[in-house]
Design an enzyme around this catalytic site. Sequence first.
Site, PDB file in Angstrom:
ATOM      1  N   SER A  13       2.796   3.661 -15.267  1.00 15.01           N
ATOM      2  CA  SER A  13       1.652   4.244 -15.998  1.00 15.01           C
ATOM      3  C   SER A  13       0.387   4.177 -15.160  1.00 15.01           C
ATOM      4  CB  SER A  13       1.359   3.455 -17.284  1.00 15.01           C
ATOM      5  OG  SER A  13       2.503   3.276 -18.073  1.00 15.01           O
ATOM      6  N   GLU A  51      -9.696  -5.229 -21.129  1.00 13.06           N
ATOM      7  CA  GLU A  51      -8.400  -5.735 -21.582  1.00 13.06           C
ATOM      8  C   GLU A  51      -7.365  -5.535 -20.469  1.00 13.06           C
ATOM      9  OE1 GLU A  51      -5.013  -4.810 -24.923  1.00 13.06           O
ATOM     10  OE2 GLU A  51      -6.945  -3.776 -25.074  1.00 13.06           O
ATOM     11  N   ASP A  84      -4.498  -4.620 -18.268  1.00 12.05           N
ATOM     12  CA  ASP A  84      -3.434  -3.627 -18.434  1.00 12.05           C
ATOM     13  C   ASP A  84      -3.493  -2.934 -19.798  1.00 12.05           C
ATOM     14  OD1 ASP A  84      -2.430  -4.353 -15.916  1.00 12.05           O
ATOM     15  OD2 ASP A  84      -1.116  -5.878 -16.768  1.00 12.05           O
ATOM     16  N   ARG A  99     -14.568 -16.328  -9.212  1.00  7.77           N
ATOM     17  CA  ARG A  99     -14.197 -14.920  -9.431  1.00  7.77           C
ATOM     18  C   ARG A  99     -15.450 -14.040  -9.448  1.00  7.77           C
ATOM     19  NH1 ARG A  99      -9.650 -13.023 -10.891  1.00  7.77           N
ATOM     20  NH2 ARG A  99      -8.827 -15.035 -11.539  1.00  7.77           N
ATOM     21  N   ASN A 106       1.433   3.060  -2.606  1.00  8.45           N
ATOM     22  CA  ASN A 106       0.671   4.008  -3.437  1.00  8.45           C
ATOM     23  C   ASN A 106      -0.526   4.561  -2.671  1.00  8.45           C
ATOM     24  OD1 ASN A 106       1.659   4.325  -6.355  1.00  8.45           O
ATOM     25  ND2 ASN A 106       1.918   2.139  -5.950  1.00  8.45           N
ATOM     26  N   GLY A 164       0.792  -1.234   0.000  1.00  8.94           N
ATOM     27  CA  GLY A 164       0.000   0.000   0.000  1.00  8.94           C
ATOM     28  C   GLY A 164       0.819   1.275   0.000  1.00  8.94           C
ATOM     29  N   MET A 206      -4.036  -7.034  -6.750  1.00 10.99           N
ATOM     30  CA  MET A 206      -3.505  -8.062  -7.640  1.00 10.99           C
ATOM     31  C   MET A 206      -4.563  -9.121  -7.979  1.00 10.99           C
ATOM     32  SD  MET A 206      -0.721  -6.579  -7.998  1.00 10.99           S
ATOM     33  CE  MET A 206       0.475  -7.597  -8.844  1.00 10.99           C
ATOM     34  N   ILE A 246      -7.414 -10.223 -11.202  1.00 10.15           N
ATOM     35  CA  ILE A 246      -7.999  -9.954 -12.516  1.00 10.15           C
ATOM     36  C   ILE A 246      -9.485  -9.701 -12.290  1.00 10.15           C
ATOM     37  CG2 ILE A 246      -8.586 -11.013 -14.736  1.00 10.15           C
ATOM     38  CD1 ILE A 246      -5.885 -12.492 -14.547  1.00 10.15           C
ATOM     39  N   LEU A 247      -9.993  -8.627 -12.868  1.00 14.36           N
ATOM     40  CA  LEU A 247     -11.386  -8.246 -12.625  1.00 14.36           C
ATOM     41  C   LEU A 247     -12.300  -8.839 -13.695  1.00 14.36           C
ATOM     42  CD1 LEU A 247     -10.534  -4.558 -11.789  1.00 14.36           C
ATOM     43  CD2 LEU A 247     -11.357  -6.277 -10.157  1.00 14.36           C
ATOM     44  N   GLU A 281       5.647   6.227  -9.261  1.00 15.80           N
ATOM     45  CA  GLU A 281       4.208   5.959  -9.072  1.00 15.80           C
ATOM     46  C   GLU A 281       3.624   6.925  -8.037  1.00 15.80           C
ATOM     47  OE1 GLU A 281       3.843   1.238 -10.185  1.00 15.80           O
ATOM     48  OE2 GLU A 281       4.030   1.763  -8.072  1.00 15.80           O
TER      49      GLU A 281
HETATM   50  C1  GAR Z   1       2.917  -1.149  -7.645  1.00 18.20           C
HETATM   51  O1  GAR Z   1       4.219  -1.113  -8.169  1.00 18.20           O
HETATM   52  C2  GAR Z   1       1.904  -1.279  -8.745  1.00 18.20           C
HETATM   53  O2  GAR Z   1       2.298  -0.657  -9.933  1.00 18.20           O
HETATM   54  C3  GAR Z   1       1.844  -2.768  -8.919  1.00 18.20           C
HETATM   55  O3  GAR Z   1       1.905  -3.284  -7.629  1.00 18.20           O
HETATM   56  C4  GAR Z   1       2.700  -2.425  -6.821  1.00 18.20           C
HETATM   57  C5  GAR Z   1       1.954  -2.162  -5.537  1.00 18.20           C
HETATM   58  O4  GAR Z   1       2.746  -1.484  -4.625  1.00 18.20           O
HETATM   59  N1  GAR Z   1       0.659  -3.155  -9.611  1.00 18.20           N
HETATM   60  C6  GAR Z   1       0.615  -4.100 -10.522  1.00 18.20           C
HETATM   61  O5  GAR Z   1       1.566  -4.766 -10.854  1.00 18.20           O
HETATM   62  C7  GAR Z   1      -0.748  -4.296 -11.146  1.00 18.20           C
HETATM   63  N2  GAR Z   1      -0.630  -4.991 -12.388  1.00 18.20           N
HETATM   64  P1  GAR Z   1       2.127  -0.833  -3.315  1.00 18.20           P
HETATM   65  O6  GAR Z   1       1.266  -1.899  -2.662  1.00 18.20           O
HETATM   66  O7  GAR Z   1       3.315  -0.505  -2.469  1.00 18.20           O
HETATM   67  O8  GAR Z   1       1.326   0.355  -3.737  1.00 18.20           O
END
Ligand code: GAR
Length: 248
Positions: A156, A163, A165, A85, A34, A32, A110, A112-113, A194
Amino acid sequence: MSNDQYSSDTLTDFTPETTEPRRVVVLISGNGSNLQALIDAQSHGELGGEIVAVISNQPNAYGLKRARDAGIDAVVLPHREYESREAFDGALIKVIERHEPDLIVLAGFMRILSPIFVQRFYGRLLNIHPSLLPAYQGLDTHARVLADGAKEHGASVHFVTEELDGGPVVIQAALEITEDDSVETLKNKVHSREHLIYPIAVKWFLEGRLRLGAEGATFDGVPLPPQGMRMSHADAAEELDEDIGEES
Ligand code: GAR
């Protein structure tokens, strides 16, 4: 209309009547960091809204503690307790809707939706991905970038579509790969980028500047290019006070 009638002071003083803050729900699965960047932006009045709930499919996600420490409702919804799911996504939709969000932010979620989930929140779903999309969709991006001998990497933010990503990109931050880089250093550099761009994208959305229309992502009504807005390596490095290896 003359300038006298509408002086710039009048425009500066104008305050919109809406008082309800825009509502954000954040979905996580792990650390977490981000989420923390979004919480920090909110506490500095720079998010343009309020994080009203954090939901994790992993009961031990550290991000849950970050949410609670910030006084945010932290909800655990373990996917393992659901048969499919679709069943999990159905329960997730219900929990999210209870919080009446304007925006749902995937921050290291993490999973897939399912199409039903994406359709329900279409145009209100943002994700962050550790690569310069459309390059390196999927997992293990840092190792794959290094194995390919790529010269640049990055992060990004994109709208989520069915689709994986693959939805329209909103903003990217780039980094130049050096000979010394490892998976660990790249991971750290991508993370710092990020944390720069995700709060910006969320703010743009909550201010109504960023939208997903039939023709893709738009900013102030203008279609964004395929890579979205782009923060260069030099700009990001300067913002982050990184050593960019220039001789002084
Ligand atoms: C981040 O780097 C994000 O881009 C990635 O998981 C990490 C989470 O970090 N997401 C993916 O790979 C999704 N496809 P965090 O839990 O420290 O925010």
